[in-house]
Design an enzyme around this catalytic site. Structure first.
Site, PDB file in Angstrom:
ATOM      1  N   HIS A 319       0.851  -1.194   0.000  1.00  0.00           N
ATOM      2  CA  HIS A 319       0.000   0.000   0.000  1.00  0.00           C
ATOM      3  C   HIS A 319       0.879   1.234   0.000  1.00  0.00           C
ATOM      4  CE1 HIS A 319      -3.049   2.945   1.231  1.00  0.00           C
ATOM      5  NE2 HIS A 319      -3.939   2.076   0.810  1.00  0.00           N
ATOM      6  N   ASP A 377      -7.909  -4.653  -0.474  1.00  0.00           N
ATOM      7  CA  ASP A 377      -8.410  -5.057  -1.786  1.00  0.00           C
ATOM      8  C   ASP A 377      -8.288  -6.565  -2.003  1.00  0.00           C
ATOM      9  OD1 ASP A 377      -9.024  -2.420  -2.765  1.00  0.00           O
ATOM     10  OD2 ASP A 377      -6.875  -2.086  -2.906  1.00  0.00           O
TER      11      ASP A 377
END
Length: 443
Positions: A319, A377
């Site tokens: 991320h 995700d």
């Protein structure tokens, strides 16, 4: 990201940064956030010095002050209006978090009932908008339909241009929150050639969405409470994430004086990108590719990723902000496992590959050293697939979840007296001034 300082005391006269250039010096004040973040205020830099900053991707640039969401990527902290994401995910439904983001507080019983009534009242879309859906190509992507339909709402509800931004409960925001799920479900029904299912006053927000998605004249569908709870949780996890790409787009479009609907439509388009909201769709496509091309051999994919093969990037890992485990991913992982157990999905080959990939990557020093942990995700893609939501709807689900954050930031930006129309600078590196050559004299 700005650095931390040990004290949150107000800045003193010593709390300034000095810039020296060509024999001259200027000082710029330090500003402190409530969580100890430190920023250098360079709002007068160009006026003072003639200089600008160059910061590709705005990775070191704060475009605003905000009291909506706090993130500490080094420590894995995410809070909305001061509340930890772990507490909101455990104790709230999605609309409570939406209320918190937009209005700055968690609702009491009376406020909640009023908010729920407004949601029900505005859940329908104008009947003439059905024609829009019917005239889209059969395989139009739901995100294209979603963005177009959102901006079209302003034609059917022109009063939005007269909304008072100081209203305690902005009717435009309520209308948009309620109608977006209806538009999303209708776009799915259009893509599979089934009749639209209208919202019901007997169902909650997430129950309504699932019913509009999966009910049909030949299928008496009633949402499973475990699925409803999981959907509430995943929408909460996506509700806001500070100044990400799509939120920044909503703010900058809104800074031009554009309506909420126009700004949200722009945010939806930004979210559509595979490096942003499309990541959960990319996760499932990666897993299906491992099953199809590598015959389910996860080790081959991991080795190619470690060699830097751009075609073998592990989607759903790492991320931009978090340098430790994404706090949303921890919550999503637990919810995903409970959902799969409830739905009896353990034998799904794609989901089996996902669990094996997660385990091996988490225990591989290569990924540990680079802080490449599974992010939110990775798990939401798996969960949505288990719910029966098709892959091309994954980013739409992200948009439904992110909508409260977009609305909150649009309102905050509109009310901030320090904000101006967004207009980044650039460093020009093209040709210097040169004389014009008529066409018949050009080589």
């Amino acid at each position: 990201m700005s650095k931390k300082r040990p004290s949150t005391a107000p800045p003193s006269t010593e709390d300034r940064v000095r810039l020296s250039w060509r024999g001259r010096s200027w000082t710029y004040p330090i500003r402190l956030g409530t969580e100890g973040e430190v920023a250098v205020d360079i709002s007068t830099l160009r006026r003072d010095t003639g200089l600008i900053t160059l910061d590709p991707g705005f990775v070191n640039t704060g475009a605003c002050t905000s009291d909506i969401t706090f993130i500490d990527g080094e420590r894995g902290i995410l809070r909305h209006r001061g509340y930890a994401i772990e507490d909101l995910a455990e104790h709230c439904v999605f609309l409570e978090v939406a209320y918190l983001l937009i209005l700055g507080k968690l609702p009491n019983r009376t406020e909640w009932q009023h908010f729920s009534d407004l949601m029900n009242r505005h859940s329908m879309i104008h009947e003439d908008m059905r024609d829009f859906f019917l005239n889209y190509p059969e395989h139009a992507h739901p995100m294209a339909v979603l963005s177009a339909m959102v901006v079209s709402l302003s034609s059917f509800y022109p009063e939005i241009g007269q909304d008072d931004p100081n209203e305690p409960l902005d009717i435009t925001a309520t209308r948009l929150l309620s109608k977006l799920r209806t538009i999303a479900a209708f776009s799915y029904k259009k893509s599979i050639g089934e009749p639209f299912v209208y919202p019901s006053h007997r169902m909650s927000y997430c129950e309504n969405f699932l019913n509009m998605m999966f009910s049909s004249p030949v299928n008496d569908y009633w949402p499973d409470p475990v699925v409803v709870r999981a959907l509430n949780l995943f929408l909460i996890l996506h509700a806001d994430h500070e100044q990400n790409c799509s939120t920044s787009v909503v703010r900058i479009v809104g800074s031009a004086g554009s309506s909420l609907y126009a700004s949200i439509a722009a945010g939806i388009c930004a979210l559509w990108g595979p490096l942003h909201g499309g990541a959960n769709q990319a996760v499932i496509e990666m897993l299906e590719r491992i099953l199809r091309e590598d015959r389910g051999r996860v080790d081959k994919m991991i080795e190619r990723a470690k060699k830097g093969d751009p075609k073998s990037r592990l989607m759903g890992f790492g991320h931009r902000i978090y340098k430790t485990y994404d706090p949303r991913a921890r919550i999503a992982k637990d919810a995903c496992r409970k959902l799969l157990a409830r739905l009896g999905m353990h034998n799904d080959p794609v989901l089996e590959i996902a669990m094996e990939l997660e385990e091996k990557a988490l225990n591989d020093p290569y990924f540990q050293e680079r802080h490449l942990y599974p992010n939110v995700d990775f798990y939401t893609g798996i969960a949505y697939r288990a719910m029966g939501i098709p892959t091309n709807m994954f980013t739409v689900m992200f948009a439904i979840g992110r909508l409260p954050g977009w609305i909150a930031h649009w309102m905050e930006n509109r009310r901030d007296p320090a904000q101006k129309i967004g207009r980044p600078r650039q460093l020009y590196i093209g040709e210097p001034a040169r004389p014009f050559v008529p066409m018949d004299q050009r080589p």
